[in-house]
Motif scaffolding. Structure first.
Motif, mmCIF file in Angstrom:
data_model
loop_
_atom_site.group_PDB
_atom_site.id
_atom_site.type_symbol
_atom_site.label_atom_id
_atom_site.label_comp_id
_atom_site.label_asym_id
_atom_site.label_seq_id
_atom_site.Cartn_x
_atom_site.Cartn_y
_atom_site.Cartn_z
ATOM 1 N N GLY A 1 0.798 -1.221 0.000
ATOM 2 C CA GLY A 1 0.000 0.000 0.000
ATOM 3 C C GLY A 1 0.827 1.265 0.000
ATOM 4 O O GLY A 1 0.270 2.374 -0.121
ATOM 5 N N ASN A 2 2.153 1.173 0.135
ATOM 6 C CA ASN A 2 3.008 2.364 0.078
ATOM 7 C C ASN A 2 3.093 2.857 -1.371
ATOM 8 O O ASN A 2 3.150 2.062 -2.314
ATOM 9 N N ASP A 3 3.104 4.171 -1.516
ATOM 10 C CA ASP A 3 3.193 4.763 -2.855
ATOM 11 C C ASP A 3 4.043 6.024 -2.765
ATOM 12 O O ASP A 3 3.545 7.142 -2.801
ATOM 13 N N ALA A 4 5.368 5.790 -2.602
ATOM 14 C CA ALA A 4 6.300 6.904 -2.430
ATOM 15 C C ALA A 4 7.273 6.938 -3.598
ATOM 16 O O ALA A 4 7.473 5.936 -4.283
ATOM 17 N N PRO A 5 7.883 8.100 -3.850
ATOM 18 C CA PRO A 5 8.859 8.193 -4.947
ATOM 19 C C PRO A 5 10.018 7.214 -4.737
ATOM 20 O O PRO A 5 10.484 7.006 -3.620
ATOM 21 N N THR A 6 10.486 6.653 -5.836
ATOM 22 C CA THR A 6 11.614 5.715 -5.763
ATOM 23 C C THR A 6 12.927 6.487 -5.805
ATOM 24 O O THR A 6 12.944 7.711 -5.994
ATOM 25 N N VAL A 7 14.032 5.734 -5.615
ATOM 26 C CA VAL A 7 15.344 6.374 -5.531
ATOM 27 C C VAL A 7 16.277 5.746 -6.560
ATOM 28 O O VAL A 7 15.994 4.693 -7.137
ATOM 29 N N THR A 8 17.412 6.395 -6.759
ATOM 30 C CA THR A 8 18.428 5.879 -7.663
ATOM 31 C C THR A 8 19.669 5.489 -6.873
ATOM 32 O O THR A 8 19.848 5.886 -5.703
ATOM 33 N N ALA A 9 20.542 4.712 -7.512
ATOM 34 C CA ALA A 9 21.799 4.324 -6.873
ATOM 35 C C ALA A 9 22.648 5.555 -6.586
ATOM 36 O O ALA A 9 23.410 5.581 -5.607
ATOM 37 N N GLU A 10 22.534 6.598 -7.438
ATOM 38 C CA GLU A 10 23.308 7.816 -7.219
ATOM 39 C C GLU A 10 22.888 8.520 -5.926
ATOM 40 O O GLU A 10 23.730 9.060 -5.192
ATOM 41 N N GLU A 11 21.590 8.501 -5.631
ATOM 42 C CA GLU A 11 21.125 9.108 -4.384
ATOM 43 C C GLU A 11 21.661 8.345 -3.182
ATOM 44 O O GLU A 11 22.055 8.940 -2.175
ATOM 45 N N VAL A 12 21.675 7.027 -3.303
ATOM 46 C CA VAL A 12 22.216 6.207 -2.212
ATOM 47 C C VAL A 12 23.702 6.484 -2.032
ATOM 48 O O VAL A 12 24.199 6.639 -0.914
ATOM 49 N N GLN A 13 24.433 6.590 -3.151
ATOM 50 C CA GLN A 13 25.864 6.842 -3.087
ATOM 51 C C GLN A 13 26.145 8.186 -2.410
ATOM 52 O O GLN A 13 27.103 8.317 -1.632
ATOM 53 N N LYS A 14 25.317 9.182 -2.676
ATOM 54 C CA LYS A 14 25.505 10.507 -2.072
ATOM 55 C C LYS A 14 25.326 10.445 -0.560
ATOM 56 O O LYS A 14 26.133 11.012 0.198
ATOM 57 N N VAL A 15 24.278 9.761 -0.099
ATOM 58 C CA VAL A 15 24.046 9.651 1.342
ATOM 59 C C VAL A 15 25.163 8.838 1.992
ATOM 60 O O VAL A 15 25.629 9.151 3.087
ATOM 61 N N ARG A 16 25.627 7.799 1.298
ATOM 62 C CA ARG A 16 26.718 6.981 1.847
ATOM 63 C C ARG A 16 27.971 7.843 2.040
ATOM 64 O O ARG A 16 28.658 7.729 3.066
ATOM 65 N N ALA A 17 28.293 8.657 1.032
ATOM 66 C CA ALA A 17 29.487 9.484 1.112
ATOM 67 C C ALA A 17 29.380 10.519 2.231
ATOM 68 O O ALA A 17 30.362 10.796 2.924
ATOM 69 N N GLU A 18 28.200 11.082 2.447
ATOM 70 C CA GLU A 18 28.019 12.054 3.505
ATOM 71 C C GLU A 18 28.116 11.437 4.886
ATOM 72 O O GLU A 18 28.507 12.085 5.852
ATOM 73 N N GLY A 19 27.797 10.129 4.972
ATOM 74 C CA GLY A 19 27.828 9.471 6.269
ATOM 75 C C GLY A 19 29.187 8.899 6.628
ATOM 76 O O GLY A 19 29.417 8.521 7.776
#
Length: 275
Positions: free
Chosen positions: A256-274
């Motif tokens: 039932g969730n209907d939220a925008p999906t993400v890309t690998a680039e977005e994940v890579q950005k958060v990983r680098a910031e963390g």
């Protein structure tokens, strides 16, 4: 005329007063032990020479014609206390020429160390296979095994629904990495693992926090007033950016969730910031 008893061999059995045989030497005879009870016996040989002198030799022996007996749980001169389990078995025998060999095999429990060794071997084998096994070349590019599409790209652009093959990959990764805690239906476990169905973090337009939790883990968080004590382990070292994106997209478009999906680039950005 009296019988000459000189130079004779008399054979006595146990405490018998009368010899069972009397012969002049040398002598060969057959002792039939099947007529004797199992247990200790004595054969006494008395030889008399021509001058009347006697020589005596006593030979102890034991008869065992009956079934062999095996005892488990009790040995000679054991000191016992309380209730003692004892296992008995009997097999063979001189009067039983055709006996079943399996009767000689006294059943015994498998020792504990053998079970422990078996479990260790099975666990190690499963771990090794999971870590080292690679799909055959002819299947490596199929949706079941591949983390990439034929064009070499995995995650779809943000906001787009995942393709069937990508969705299958996300569902598979969720099942192997997440469902043991959050359950296959996304409902979680009350008080331990939060539900993902309808979770504000999962349905948020901004996926940053969702990505952070999967990459870096979380513990002791209250969600909508409910405390969840179990820790969420970090997956930054176990999963690639593409794999994290696939799991997140599965969670954001399921139950039932209907939220925008993400890309690998977005994940890579958060990983680098963390880092």
């Amino acid at each position: 005329m009296s019988e000459d008893n000189s130079n004779l061999i008399h054979v006595y059995l146990d405490d018998g007063d009368e010899p069972i045989v009397s012969y002049r030497p040398p002598v060969r005879f057959e002792l039939d032990t099947t007529q004797l009870e199992d247990g200790p016996h004595t054969l006494k040989v008395v030889a008399t020479d021509a001058s009347g002198h006697k020589g005596v030799r006593t030979i102890p022996f034991e008869v065992r014609n009956g079934p062999g007996i095996d005892v488990e749980g009790l040995q000679d001169n054991d000191m016992l206390e309380g209730k003692v389990p004892i296992l008995l078995n009997a097999y063979g025998g001189a009067k039983e020429p055709f006996w079943e060999p399996s009767r000689a095999e006294t059943p015994a429990p498998v020792p504990t160390w053998a079970w422990v060794l078996l479990l260790v071997v099975v666990a190690w084998s499963a771990f090794y296979i999971a870590q080292q096994w690679n799909a055959p070349d002819e299947f490596a590019s199929s949706p079941t095994y591949s983390l990439f599409t034929g064009e070499g790209e995995y995650a779809q652009p943000a906001g787009e629904a995942p393709s069937r093959s990508r969705a299958n990959i996300g569902a598979t990764l969720y099942r192997t990495s997440c469902s043991s805690c959050h359950q296959g239906n996304g409902e979680g476990v009350a008080g331990a693992f939060p539900p993902l169905a309808g979770d504000p973090v999962v349905t948020d337009e901004d996926p940053t926090r969702h990505i952070e939790i999967i990459l870096f883990g979380m513990q002791g968080k209250a969600i909508e007033g409910v405390e969840y004590s179990a820790a969420m382990p970090p997956f930054a070292k176990q999963l690639s950016d593409e794999e994290v994106a696939a799991i997140i997209n599965h969670e954001r478009t399921s139950w039932g969730n209907d939220a925008p999906t993400v890309t690998a680039e977005e994940v890579q950005k958060v990983r680098a910031e963390g880092d």
